[in-house]
Motif scaffolding. Structure first.
Motif, PDB file in Angstrom:
ATOM      1  N   TYR A 297       0.799  -1.219   0.000  1.00 23.52           N
ATOM      2  CA  TYR A 297       0.000   0.000   0.000  1.00 23.52           C
ATOM      3  C   TYR A 297       0.836   1.276   0.000  1.00 23.52           C
ATOM      4  CZ  TYR A 297      -3.357  -3.442   1.834  1.00 23.52           C
ATOM      5  OH  TYR A 297      -4.137  -4.552   2.023  1.00 23.52           O
ATOM      6  N   GLN A 298       2.029   1.227   0.605  1.00 24.42           N
ATOM      7  CA  GLN A 298       2.830   2.429   0.811  1.00 24.42           C
ATOM      8  C   GLN A 298       4.268   2.031   1.127  1.00 24.42           C
ATOM      9  OE1 GLN A 298       0.409   3.793   3.981  1.00 24.42           O
ATOM     10  NE2 GLN A 298       1.033   2.173   5.359  1.00 24.42           N
ATOM     11  N   ILE A 299       5.156   3.034   1.143  1.00 19.11           N
ATOM     12  CA  ILE A 299       6.539   2.822   1.580  1.00 19.11           C
ATOM     13  C   ILE A 299       6.691   3.513   2.928  1.00 19.11           C
ATOM     14  CG2 ILE A 299       8.979   3.190   1.083  1.00 19.11           C
ATOM     15  CD1 ILE A 299       8.383   3.306  -1.821  1.00 19.11           C
ATOM     16  N   CYS A 300       7.179   2.769   3.914  1.00 20.42           N
ATOM     17  CA  CYS A 300       7.429   3.340   5.234  1.00 20.42           C
ATOM     18  C   CYS A 300       8.930   3.404   5.474  1.00 20.42           C
ATOM     19  CB  CYS A 300       6.776   2.496   6.322  1.00 20.42           C
ATOM     20  SG  CYS A 300       4.979   2.491   6.249  1.00 20.42           S
ATOM     21  N   TYR A 301       9.389   4.565   5.940  1.00 21.91           N
ATOM     22  CA  TYR A 301      10.800   4.777   6.258  1.00 21.91           C
ATOM     23  C   TYR A 301      10.937   5.006   7.764  1.00 21.91           C
ATOM     24  CZ  TYR A 301      11.349   6.067   1.257  1.00 21.91           C
ATOM     25  OH  TYR A 301      11.347   6.088  -0.118  1.00 21.91           O
ATOM     26  N   THR A 302      12.035   4.532   8.326  1.00 19.70           N
ATOM     27  CA  THR A 302      12.367   4.882   9.697  1.00 19.70           C
ATOM     28  C   THR A 302      13.875   4.950   9.856  1.00 19.70           C
ATOM     29  OG1 THR A 302      11.957   4.377  12.036  1.00 19.70           O
ATOM     30  CG2 THR A 302      12.459   2.524  10.610  1.00 19.70           C
ATOM     31  N   LEU A 303      14.323   5.792  10.763  1.00 21.98           N
ATOM     32  CA  LEU A 303      15.719   5.824  11.210  1.00 21.98           C
ATOM     33  C   LEU A 303      15.720   5.473  12.679  1.00 21.98           C
ATOM     34  CD1 LEU A 303      17.316   9.010   9.590  1.00 21.98           C
ATOM     35  CD2 LEU A 303      18.219   6.686   9.439  1.00 21.98           C
ATOM     36  N   THR A 304      16.501   4.469  13.060  1.00 22.29           N
ATOM     37  CA  THR A 304      16.585   4.103  14.466  1.00 22.29           C
ATOM     38  C   THR A 304      18.030   4.180  14.933  1.00 22.29           C
ATOM     39  OG1 THR A 304      17.067   1.730  14.268  1.00 22.29           O
ATOM     40  CG2 THR A 304      14.769   2.410  14.015  1.00 22.29           C
ATOM     41  N   ASP A 305      18.185   4.305  16.256  1.00 20.85           N
ATOM     42  CA  ASP A 305      19.527   4.202  16.806  1.00 20.85           C
ATOM     43  C   ASP A 305      19.867   2.725  16.988  1.00 20.85           C
ATOM     44  OD1 ASP A 305      18.302   3.318  19.144  1.00 20.85           O
ATOM     45  OD2 ASP A 305      18.539   5.215  20.207  1.00 20.85           O
ATOM     46  N   LEU A 306      20.970   2.441  17.668  1.00 19.83           N
ATOM     47  CA  LEU A 306      21.420   1.065  17.831  1.00 19.83           C
ATOM     48  C   LEU A 306      20.410   0.184  18.543  1.00 19.83           C
ATOM     49  CD1 LEU A 306      25.213   1.191  18.784  1.00 19.83           C
ATOM     50  CD2 LEU A 306      24.168  -0.162  16.967  1.00 19.83           C
ATOM     51  N   THR A 307      19.607   0.763  19.417  1.00 21.55           N
ATOM     52  CA  THR A 307      18.671  -0.025  20.214  1.00 21.55           C
ATOM     53  C   THR A 307      17.285  -0.119  19.585  1.00 21.55           C
ATOM     54  OG1 THR A 307      17.971   1.900  21.530  1.00 21.55           O
ATOM     55  CG2 THR A 307      19.900   0.666  22.310  1.00 21.55           C
ATOM     56  N   GLY A 308      17.112   0.466  18.416  1.00 21.59           N
ATOM     57  CA  GLY A 308      15.817   0.432  17.752  1.00 21.59           C
ATOM     58  C   GLY A 308      14.920   1.597  18.064  1.00 21.59           C
ATOM     59  N   ARG A 309      15.401   2.541  18.841  1.00 23.79           N
ATOM     60  CA  ARG A 309      14.597   3.719  19.163  1.00 23.79           C
ATOM     61  C   ARG A 309      14.504   4.615  17.926  1.00 23.79           C
ATOM     62  NH1 ARG A 309      16.955   6.567  24.113  1.00 23.79           N
ATOM     63  NH2 ARG A 309      18.597   6.980  22.591  1.00 23.79           N
ATOM     64  N   PRO A 310      13.272   4.934  17.457  1.00 27.33           N
ATOM     65  CA  PRO A 310      13.146   5.713  16.217  1.00 27.33           C
ATOM     66  C   PRO A 310      13.578   7.159  16.391  1.00 27.33           C
ATOM     67  CG  PRO A 310      10.982   5.295  17.179  1.00 27.33           C
ATOM     68  CD  PRO A 310      11.956   4.516  17.997  1.00 27.33           C
TER      69      PRO A 310
END
Length: 428
Positions: free
Chosen positions: A116-129
């Protein structure tokens, strides 16, 4: 007994393969030891050097020579162990020095190429967005046009987040299909003309950042393991219902790929041989053709086409072509009987298929993810259907966790495979 609760991750020590310190290929041994040390710190921090040495049966000098360069690089930091008890601050003796990774040392970009869409995220080493973004996408673009879009969109997304490119250690791209997570080869996908391409190589050449690619549900298991720490009991099954249906497995800490990276495709197991044709696999009556979001939408669109009287669904969406799963769930939430009948019919097939998988594999943890399970009545119906078809022993032992619907979970899965490949398993 079926349980619904958040589960804590095990240390994962049972899946660690220890290297012998003496003899053999010393550079390779050092690299393997470093990877093991990083994994223990990542999962168990804050942790002391002595504890690391004990867990891995390595010498203290080996631990010191491995962690000191990471401290110098700013990857690791030292902190005193907390004192416990009422008289902790007055207790004699020096507190041991603990180690933990600096979360902001590196960032990882996750991209979910959904239907349906493209989702982007940037996380730190622990997965925190650190940043998120959703971009409209028809889902059926050509490989080259999508590659061009990603080559432009990923750097722009990183720049908009205010991060220098060198702080982003890797990118993980996930999508439905038979994706070889090691080579990045797209063996097969519902997108025409994508088979045979090596997405990590092609995209990395365009953006100048190392890239990993994998199946979107397989990556969600890794995200649950590394970031959410929701796993307890082995094997782990991740049952996912979206435009398609999949159930991927993690056994002894490793996700199962199978031949041709085709493991987990429960959506294309035939559950009603006289059922409708699946346009993806070409079989009649596979689970996806009967119980996926696509199947739900097809049946609800037919209801809209042939409805002679106004309904909640017609009030929410007058055009069948514009119907979304959000419309369907809102109609069910507001008491639309026809919609609930359709959904419960689909869930009947989903419950039987999940019960068959449980009887076959006997997983210790079952994670269930999907937009349709954001409603309590659908969760309860699935549990009831599963209980109707599982063996008594499996019914009592299986631990169910319904994950909250999160549009960015797939993208975080992409970030998690990048953390695993380019930080935990790489010598840096």
């Amino acid at each position: 007994m079926v349980l619904e609760h958040k589960l804590s991750v095990a240390d994962g020590e049972g899946s660690l393969s220890l290297m012998v310190e003496k003899g053999g290929n010393l550079p390779l041994i050092k690299q393997k030891n470093l990877s093991l040390i990083k994994k223990v710190i990542y999962r168990s921090s804050p942790i002391s050097r002595i504890e690391i040495a004990q867990r891995l049966s390595l010498t203290s000098p080996t631990i010191t020579t491995s962690v000191n360069p990471m401290i110098a690089q700013g990857l690791l930091r030292e902190l005193p162990a907390p004192r416990e008890g009422q008289d902790a601050e007055r207790a004699p003796g020096r507190r041991p020095v603990m180690l933990e990774f600096v979360p902001e040392a590196y960032y990882f970009c996750g991209v979910d190429l959904g239907p349906y869409q493209i989702c982007y995220t940037l996380t730190d080493l622990t997965g925190r967005p650190a940043s998120t973004h959703v971009s409209p996408y028809a889902g059926m673009g050509s490989y080259e046009s999508t590659l061009d879009m990603l080559a432009e969109g990923i750097p722009r997304f990183i720049e908009a987040a205010g991060l220098p490119r060198e702080k982003v250690l890797g990118v993980g791209v996930v999508m439905p299909g038979l994706i070889d997570g090691t080579t990045g080869k797209i063996n097969s996908t519902f997108r025409s003309g994508w088979g045979g391409h090596f997405l990590p190589r092609d995209l990395s050449e365009r953006i100048g950042i190392q890239v990993r690619a994998d199946n979107n549900v397989r990556a969600r298991i890794i995200e649950a393991d590394l970031f959410d720490r929701t796993l307890l009991g082995d094997p782990v099954a991740y049952f996912y219902v979206s435009y398609g249906v999949a159930c991927h497995l993690m056994i002894d800490g490793n996700v199962l790929y199978g031949s041709y990276a085709a493991a987990g495709e429960i959506g294309h197991t035939v559950v009603a041989p006289e059922g409708p044709l699946c346009t993806t696999c070409g079989n009649f009556g596979c689970l996806e053709s009967l119980a996926s979001e696509k199947a739900v939408l097809d049946q609800c669109r037919a209801s809209l086409y042939y409805s002679r009287t106004p309904s909640i669904l017609t009030e929410l969406c007058r055009s069948p072509e514009a119907l979304t799963i959000e419309h369907v769930l809102e109609a069910q939430r507001r008491g639309e009987r026809t919609v609930e009948h359709i959904l419960f019919g689909c869930i009947k097939y989903l419950g039987a298929a999940l019960a068959n998988m449980i009887n076959l594999v006997s997983p210790g943890t079952v994670l269930i993810d999907g937009h349709i399970f954001s409603l309590e009545q659908n969760r309860a119906r699935l549990v009831e259907e599963v209980k109707n078809h599982t063996l008594i022993t499996n019914r009592e032992q299986a631990r169910f966790t319904f994950l909250p619907y999160d549009v960015y979970r797939g993208a975080r899965g992409g970030a998690s495979i990048a953390v695993k490949a380019f930080f935990l398993e790489d010598a840096l």
